[in-house]
Design an enzyme around this catalytic site. Structure first.
Site, short mmCIF file in Angstrom:
data_model
loop_
_atom_site.label_atom_id
_atom_site.label_comp_id
_atom_site.label_asym_id
_atom_site.label_seq_id
_atom_site.Cartn_x
_atom_site.Cartn_y
_atom_site.Cartn_z
N HIS A 1 0.76 -1.09 -0.45
CA HIS A 1 0.31 0.40 0.52
C HIS A 1 0.66 1.21 -0.24
O HIS A 1 2.10 0.73 -0.06
CB HIS A 1 -1.00 -0.01 1.51
CG HIS A 1 -0.20 0.08 2.53
ND1 HIS A 1 -0.07 0.99 3.16
CD2 HIS A 1 0.00 -0.84 3.18
CE1 HIS A 1 0.67 1.26 4.66
NE2 HIS A 1 0.86 -0.09 4.67
N CYS B 1 3.48 -3.99 6.61
CA CYS B 1 3.56 -4.32 5.83
C CYS B 1 4.54 -3.71 4.35
O CYS B 1 5.98 -3.16 4.87
CB CYS B 1 2.32 -3.30 5.01
SG CYS B 1 0.72 -3.85 6.04
#
Length: 405
Positions: A120, A133
């Protein structure tokens, strides 16, 4: 599949177009942005796949063996390290907020695990800084989002990995039925006066093309994995076989006690083998043959389509006491009716287990299994061979997820 070149051109054009897309256009579609993206585009010429290097803090995007994009990343910091392994994109959302960290914004989110690892948009300070992440710069994340689809492979490694072209008999090839040939034999011609006058020396042959069975799932890549399985208890297997053949080996308990040794001695005497009462490779092979069984394979092949199991079969891995590592093989684009397809390989654990070709050399696949795979084969299909477990992170709504660290 006839429009493969056009789709490839549109995908490359879309990469540049997405990079120039204004923020106002994205924010103006709130309802669409909040909805999960479940679209699945058809297989393209040379499947897209991503390789992430934690050591280099870099992501590389490939079509086949061609590097088309590179970008810096920021992965998990100490205590929240990003796992390495083989993943697939499970979910896509243009606008997403973290369920774990105070609703933190995660634009252009592409989920890799249901436990919280995703690609992301995020800050890139130049070192690992996330909670696990893989952060991407906004223009790159936005462009990448427009090109990917659910089920696409993402391989995360410590060091840089590169895809290489491979060819091997273990890697499935498209199924093509054998062509039947109808001919008039010399005996048939000689028995018919009319044929004798029309055909004198060369038999008449007419090729009848076999009908290629339609594959309704041709645009849906398969995810296949081969992993070792726990070897059955050799003594228990032999006790069961001896009892089936009428030799009283006692209870099937895995203990080579007095009755089992006596049964082996009796069998050796009847088979004209040295009478030792001991389990040997010769005794084992003879018992399997007499009982009508093949020696059991020591690995399992599993196949998924659209995140669901559809097939499994036993296979064999030679020298199972040696490391295997984790290797991902991906079939390139092909059309129905093509005779062959090229494959690429990525080693997800560096040199552990050896080179991809060395690992393929150790796999023995029954002819029936190879035939079934060739009938199911679709563009973009992948085969992972690993001695790592996939069960902890694989379930409904995932492909085979292999964590290597």
């Amino acid at each position: 599949m006839n429009n493969g070149r056009n789709r490839r051109a549109r995908a490359v054009t879309g990469l540049a177009a997405a990079a120039m897309l204004s923020v106002s256009m994205v924010s103006g579609a709130t309802a669409r942005d909040n909805a999960p993206d479940t679209s699945e585009s058809p297989a393209q010429e040379a499947p897209l796949h991503m390789l992430v290097s934690l050591g280099e803090q870099q992501i590389q995007v490939y079509r086949g063996t061609e590097l088309i994009e590179t970008s810096p990343i920021s992965s998990g910091k100490r205590g929240h390290s990003t796992p390495t392994g083989v993943f697939s994109i499970l979910e896509k959302k243009r606008k997403h907020f973290s369920n774990l960290y105070d609703d933190a914004p995660m634009p252009f989110m592409q989920r890799l695990t249901w436990s919280g690892v995703a690609l992301h948009v995020g800050k890139l300070p130049g070192y690992p800084a996330s909670h696990g992440c893989i952060r991407l710069p906004r223009p790159f994340a936005k462009s990448l989002y427009s090109m990917t689809e659910r089920g696409m492979h993402v391989v995360v490694t410590n060091d840089v990995a590169k895809p290489v072209a491979v060819r091997h008999t273990v890697l499935p090839q498209p199924y093509l039925p054998e062509t039947t040939v109808a001919s008039l034999s010399s005996e048939t011609i000689a028995a018919d006066p009319a044929l004798r006058g029309a055909i004198q020396e060369t038999p008449l042959q007419a090729s009848v093309s076999a009908v290629l069975p339609e594959n309704p799932h041709f645009d849906r890549p398969l995810r296949m994995i081969i992993t070792p399985q726990a070897a059955p208890n050799k003594i228990m297997v032999l006790q069961r076989l001896l009892n089936q053949l009428g030799y009283d080996a006692g209870p099937v308990d895995g203990v080579a006690g007095r009755k089992t040794r006596a049964a082996i001695s009796l069998y050796q005497e009847g088979a004209e083998l040295p009478i030792t009462g001991m389990i040997t490779n010769t005794v084992e092979a003879r018992l399997y043959a007499e009982a009508g069984y093949e020696k059991p394979q020591n690995a399992t092949l599993r196949v998924r389509r659209k995140f669901r199991d559809i097939y499994s079969a036993p296979v064999t891995i030679k020298d199972l006491d040696r490391e295997i590592g984790t290797h991902v093989f991906t079939a390139q684009d092909f059309k129905q009716g093509d005779k062959a397809v090229d494959w690429i390989a990525v080693s997800a654990e560096g040199e552990r287990g050896g080179a991809p070709m060395d690992v393929l050399d150790r796999v023995e696949m029954p002819e029936k299994v190879a035939l079934e795979l060739s009938k199911m084969l679709t563009p973009g299909t992948s085969l992972t061979i690993t001695d790592r477990s996939f069960k902890r992170n694989t379930g409904l709504g995932t492909d085979f997820v292999v964590i290597t660290r």
